[in-house]
Write a protein that holds these residues in place. Structure first.
Motif, mmCIF file in Angstrom:
data_model
loop_
_atom_site.group_PDB
_atom_site.id
_atom_site.type_symbol
_atom_site.label_atom_id
_atom_site.label_comp_id
_atom_site.label_asym_id
_atom_site.label_seq_id
_atom_site.Cartn_x
_atom_site.Cartn_y
_atom_site.Cartn_z
ATOM 1 N N ILE A 155 0.838 -1.202 0.000
ATOM 2 C CA ILE A 155 0.000 0.000 0.000
ATOM 3 C C ILE A 155 0.870 1.247 0.000
ATOM 4 C CG2 ILE A 155 -1.606 1.350 1.408
ATOM 5 C CD1 ILE A 155 -3.109 -1.147 2.025
ATOM 6 N N GLY A 156 1.931 1.235 0.777
ATOM 7 C CA GLY A 156 2.849 2.366 0.755
ATOM 8 C C GLY A 156 3.760 2.367 -0.453
ATOM 9 N N SER A 157 4.156 1.183 -0.896
ATOM 10 C CA SER A 157 5.075 1.091 -2.035
ATOM 11 C C SER A 157 4.451 1.620 -3.314
ATOM 12 C CB SER A 157 5.508 -0.366 -2.234
ATOM 13 O OG SER A 157 6.172 -0.865 -1.100
ATOM 14 N N ALA A 162 1.347 9.334 -4.543
ATOM 15 C CA ALA A 162 1.627 10.657 -3.985
ATOM 16 C C ALA A 162 3.121 10.882 -3.779
ATOM 17 C CB ALA A 162 0.880 10.841 -2.660
ATOM 18 N N THR A 163 3.892 9.802 -3.773
ATOM 19 C CA THR A 163 5.343 9.936 -3.599
ATOM 20 C C THR A 163 6.087 9.928 -4.928
ATOM 21 O OG1 THR A 163 5.687 7.539 -3.399
ATOM 22 C CG2 THR A 163 5.172 8.753 -1.378
ATOM 23 N N ASP A 172 -9.542 8.962 -9.743
ATOM 24 C CA ASP A 172 -8.966 9.850 -8.740
ATOM 25 C C ASP A 172 -9.162 9.275 -7.343
ATOM 26 O OD1 ASP A 172 -8.168 11.739 -10.607
ATOM 27 O OD2 ASP A 172 -10.089 12.793 -10.537
ATOM 28 N N PRO A 173 -8.217 9.555 -6.446
ATOM 29 C CA PRO A 173 -8.401 9.108 -5.059
ATOM 30 C C PRO A 173 -9.463 9.959 -4.373
ATOM 31 C CG PRO A 173 -6.453 10.473 -5.220
ATOM 32 C CD PRO A 173 -6.951 10.294 -6.628
ATOM 33 N N PRO A 174 -10.141 9.439 -3.375
ATOM 34 C CA PRO A 174 -11.105 10.247 -2.617
ATOM 35 C C PRO A 174 -10.395 11.407 -1.915
ATOM 36 C CG PRO A 174 -11.340 7.904 -2.114
ATOM 37 C CD PRO A 174 -10.077 8.059 -2.890
ATOM 38 N N GLU A 175 -11.159 12.433 -1.561
ATOM 39 C CA GLU A 175 -10.584 13.613 -0.939
ATOM 40 C C GLU A 175 -9.904 13.291 0.383
ATOM 41 O OE1 GLU A 175 -9.164 17.253 -0.440
ATOM 42 O OE2 GLU A 175 -10.138 16.485 -2.257
ATOM 43 N N LEU A 212 -4.574 12.671 3.498
ATOM 44 C CA LEU A 212 -3.572 11.821 4.125
ATOM 45 C C LEU A 212 -2.326 11.639 3.270
ATOM 46 C CD1 LEU A 212 -5.874 8.958 5.481
ATOM 47 C CD2 LEU A 212 -5.016 10.944 6.720
ATOM 48 N N LYS A 213 -2.339 12.235 2.075
ATOM 49 C CA LYS A 213 -1.246 12.078 1.108
ATOM 50 C C LYS A 213 -1.028 10.608 0.763
ATOM 51 C CE LYS A 213 1.005 16.356 2.557
ATOM 52 N NZ LYS A 213 2.238 17.017 3.048
ATOM 53 N N MET A 214 -2.151 9.912 0.589
ATOM 54 C CA MET A 214 -2.128 8.513 0.191
ATOM 55 C C MET A 214 -2.919 8.361 -1.103
ATOM 56 S SD MET A 214 -0.251 6.886 2.365
ATOM 57 C CE MET A 214 -0.633 5.218 1.809
ATOM 58 N N ASP A 215 -2.252 7.926 -2.135
ATOM 59 C CA ASP A 215 -2.855 7.761 -3.460
ATOM 60 C C ASP A 215 -2.420 6.402 -4.003
ATOM 61 O OD1 ASP A 215 -4.022 8.139 -5.919
ATOM 62 O OD2 ASP A 215 -2.585 9.644 -6.617
ATOM 63 N N THR A 216 -2.832 5.354 -3.302
ATOM 64 C CA THR A 216 -2.329 4.011 -3.584
ATOM 65 C C THR A 216 -2.966 3.420 -4.838
ATOM 66 O OG1 THR A 216 -1.861 3.590 -1.261
ATOM 67 C CG2 THR A 216 -2.136 1.669 -2.678
#
Length: 736
Positions: free
Chosen positions: A259-261, A265-266, A498-501, A506-510
């Protein structure tokens, strides 16, 4: 009249190929037949808890979460674990087949023996177990037979070894490896230092630890004499199954590693490929990221795993294991750096150091698979066109547009024929071939402009051939996951949702497969996409805003030995104050039933695996302020309940101190106050509380867990005990 397609393989890649041909092209475009040599679908993935005959242990935990190990239009059940076991993945594939592939003709227990090209397409020769052979004609041939063809056995292994030798894919348990009787030798030698080598070394060490510290008598005679000796060629970064998107925090949140990898957003846009040829600058960049993720260059575990500045200049390799590193630290796994040269009797030689590893009891080979056997049935002329290279385990064949087809053989396609676990890419490959073939092929004027552009600019074949001789090729040279998904989506005119708001906040766009749904979805398929997206959003939100997975991260990181210093301050003269100095060991073993019989039985019956727990043993010296001193020890059992995401501590029986007795307390984590906009956190550690009433005495328990990235660097456990006969505090500090 529909075009006929022969799919070889009924694993995930074969099933998603069948689904795409049947549902992503106009109905009636293709007539699909799927062959598999096994008598079940699923490929590597068994669907029964007791199916031990395949290449994957049915109770193996996937090293990617359910959010990645899925296809876009079939969500997992809501109560499925974040990291499913292999047999649960097999069940998912059965449901996928039932949902989307019923119109395909499925022929199991039948091997494709030979294929021939014809003017109209392909002649396919098959053979069933009873020896019956058949020949059928097809317009297209799609290979989904998998990269894992046949285990590789190095030439250094003697033809008639004196000790048991098995491939890592064949290992199931210690009894199967060592047998029931007394065996000479004490070292289980693991050969191979990449992903499967780390995983199997960690697994065997876990089984050894469980056998030594379990209640009762072990089935393996003198099991405590065995250790694991692992030969690694170079340092590999070993990641646990849960990582933190905020590793610099003292109270970091935790999420399944994928999920983080795959957090877009990164990454900067447009995405560029960070795999393939790895420059010195790129290698150093990755090394910095991995060291930040783990909070260490791994020197604290072993010199053989230390990533030095010289190592950091070369392509980085990753592996995944929750327990491997702490078993290395404890000495249950020892390491040699180099390559296996020879094995003679019970002794192995490691080159180039010429180090000798003696007293070997068994050998486990984590040496990969020969992929070329999976396409043995292709004609020699086609293999030549594909530039078949049997000895190149990463680039066995040279294919166009990210391992999907070859322009010289346009009616031949591949799905999943590469070293990578990413189901989203399999689905994209299947969609690409469906689009290509339904449009009439690479030269067809019916191809969409985006497909024409993708094919015109494709350099996949040239890159594959160049990487074969590139000493700086990456571990997975085909390309990184999110970039590949972008490339396929551009060719197919698919839009990334698009990711939800709240995810933006949370700066998460997995990236998950469901973020790239097909263009024309039925209502049931759309409902599955929506469900999948909600599940991923819920997991991320819970982890980032609550204590979700904190107990899991703490439990994993407790493994091994700690230095313990404890102060006892008593307000009553009947109980002297003093200081305890000693060690605390968390000894990993299989979960036991005592004290939680009904819950344990239900979990074992439904999931097939009682997971693990710790036998906690502390030993040391207590020196009272009155000058009196004595040797002190105590034991507990620590347990983690995956379904409840709950950590608990249990008393042990007085007459059998390896068995749990009754519950001491459950650890209740307090959610840190986080200000995401300012990247500011108000806590310096994960804190937790608990309480226990022992007759008339109440134990008020407080924990503070101090993380350095994914690992505990230290923690504190304090009690305040009050009752008619007790009034004291205990403050213990645990450090490595």
């Amino acid at each position: 009249m529909p075009k006929t397609v022969c799919i070889v393989g009924a694993g995930p890649s074969g099933l998603v190929a069948a689904k795409s041909l049947l549902h992503d092209a106009p109905k009636g475009t293709f007539d699909v037949t799927v062959f598999d040599s096994q008598t079940r679908i699923g490929g590597l993935w068994p669907s029964q808890k007791t199916d031990n005959d395949g290449l994957v242990h049915p109770l193996m935990v996937a090293n990617q979460s359910k959010h990645t190990v899925q296809f876009s239009d079939l969500a997992w059940e809501d109560d499925a674990p974040e990291l499913p076991r292999a047999w649960q993945v097999g069940r998912y594939l059965e449901l996928y087949h039932q949902t989307y592939c019923q119109e395909a003709k499925l022929i199991l227990g039948t091997r494709v023996e030979k294929t021939e090209t014809t003017e109209a397409g392909w002649q396919v020769h098959t053979k069933s177990p009873d020896g019956t052979t058949r020949e059928e004609s097809f317009d297209y041939l799609l290979i989904a037979s998998g990269f894992f063809g046949r285990p590789v056995v190095p030439e250094s292994i003697p033809k008639n070894p004196e000790v048991p030798v098995v491939h890592s894919s064949q290992y199931r348990n210690l009894k199967g490896l060592l047998g029931e009787g007394e065996r000479q030798g004490s070292k289980i030698l693991v050969v191979g230092g990449q992903m499967s080598g780390v995983e199997i070394a960690g697994t065997i060490a876990t089984h050894l630890s469980a056998a030594v510290h379990a209640p009762g008598t072990s089935l393996i005679p003198n099991v405590d004499k065995y250790t694991v000796h692992h030969i690694v060629q170079k340092p590999v970064w070993v990641m646990p199954l849960f990582l933190s998107p905020k590793p610099s925090s003292a109270a970091p949140p935790f999420l399944p590693l994928d999920i983080g990898s795959y957090n877009l957003a990164t990454r900067s846009y447009p995405l560029t490929n960070n795999q393939g040829h790895i420059s010195t600058e790129a290698a150093k960049h990755f090394s910095t990221i991995y060291e930040c993720t783990l909070g260490t260059n791994q020197a604290v575990y072993s010199p053989c795993l230390t990533v030095t500045s010289e190592d950091a200049s070369n392509p980085q390799f990753l592996a995944v294991s929750d327990n491997y590193m702490e078993f290395v630290r404890s000495g249950l796994i020892t390491l040699s750096r180099g390559k296996l040269d020879t094995i003679s009797g019970k002794e192995a030689t490691v080159s180039p150091s010429n180090e000798k590893v003696d007293d070997i009891a068994a050998v486990v080979l984590a040496t990969g698979f020969e992929a070329s056997i999976s396409i043995d049935f292709l004609p020699p002329s086609v293999k030549q066109e594909l530039a078949l290279h049997p000895d190149d385990l990463s680039n066995t064949v040279a294919l166009g547009f990210h391992n999907t087809y070859h322009p010289a053989v346009p009616n031949l396609g591949f799905v999943g024929f590469y070293r990578s676990p990413y189901w989203g890419v399999m689905e994209m490959q299947a969609r690409f071939l469906t689009n290509l073939w339904s449009s009439g092929g690479p030269e067809s004027p019916s191809l969409s402009p985006s497909m024409k552009e993708a094919l015109a600019n494709d350099t996949s074949i040239q890159k594959t051939l160049s990487l074969r001789t590139d000493p700086r090729a990456s571990q997975f040279p085909m390309g990184d996951y999110v970039w590949l998904m972008q490339e396929f989506a551009a060719a197919l005119d698919l839009t990334l949702l698009d990711p939800p708001e709240n995810m933006r906040q949370l700066k998460m766009d997995t990236l998950t497969p469901a973020r790239y749904p097909s263009k024309h979805l039925s209502e049931p398929r759309q409902a599955q996409v929506d469900k999948s997206l909600r599940q991923t959003e819920a997991t991320i939100w819970a982890a980032m805003t609550s204590d979700k997975f904190a107990a899991k991260a703490v439990f994993r990181s407790l493994l091994g030995e700690w230095k313990l210093e404890r102060e006892l301050i008593s307000k009553l003269p009947s109980h002297p104050s003093g200081h305890f100095s000693g060690t605390a060991k968390f000894l990993l073993r299989a979960g036991t039933r005592e004290g939680r019989e009904s819950e344990f039985d239900r979990f074992a019956a439904e999931d097939g695996d009682p997971v693990t727990e710790y036998l906690y043993i502390e030993e040391g010296d207590f020196k009272a302020t009155n000058g009196f001193s004595f040797r002190a020890t105590r034991r507990y059992v620590w347990r983690y309940n995956e379904r409840k995401d709950e950590l608990s501590v249990w008393f042990v029986k007085t007459d059998d101190q390896k068995r749990a007795d009754y519950l001491f307390h459950r650890v209740e984590f307090a959610v840190p106050d986080r200000d995401y906009e300012g990247e500011r956190e108000c806590r310096d550690s994960w804190r937790a509380t608990a309480g226990h009433l022992c007759i008339d005495d109440f134990y008020d328990v407080n924990y503070r867990f101090n993380f350095q990235a994914v690992n505990l660097r230290g923690w504190r456990l304090a009690y305040t005990v009050k009752g008619p006969q007790k009034d004291y505090t205990i403050d213990g500090v645990y450090t490595r």
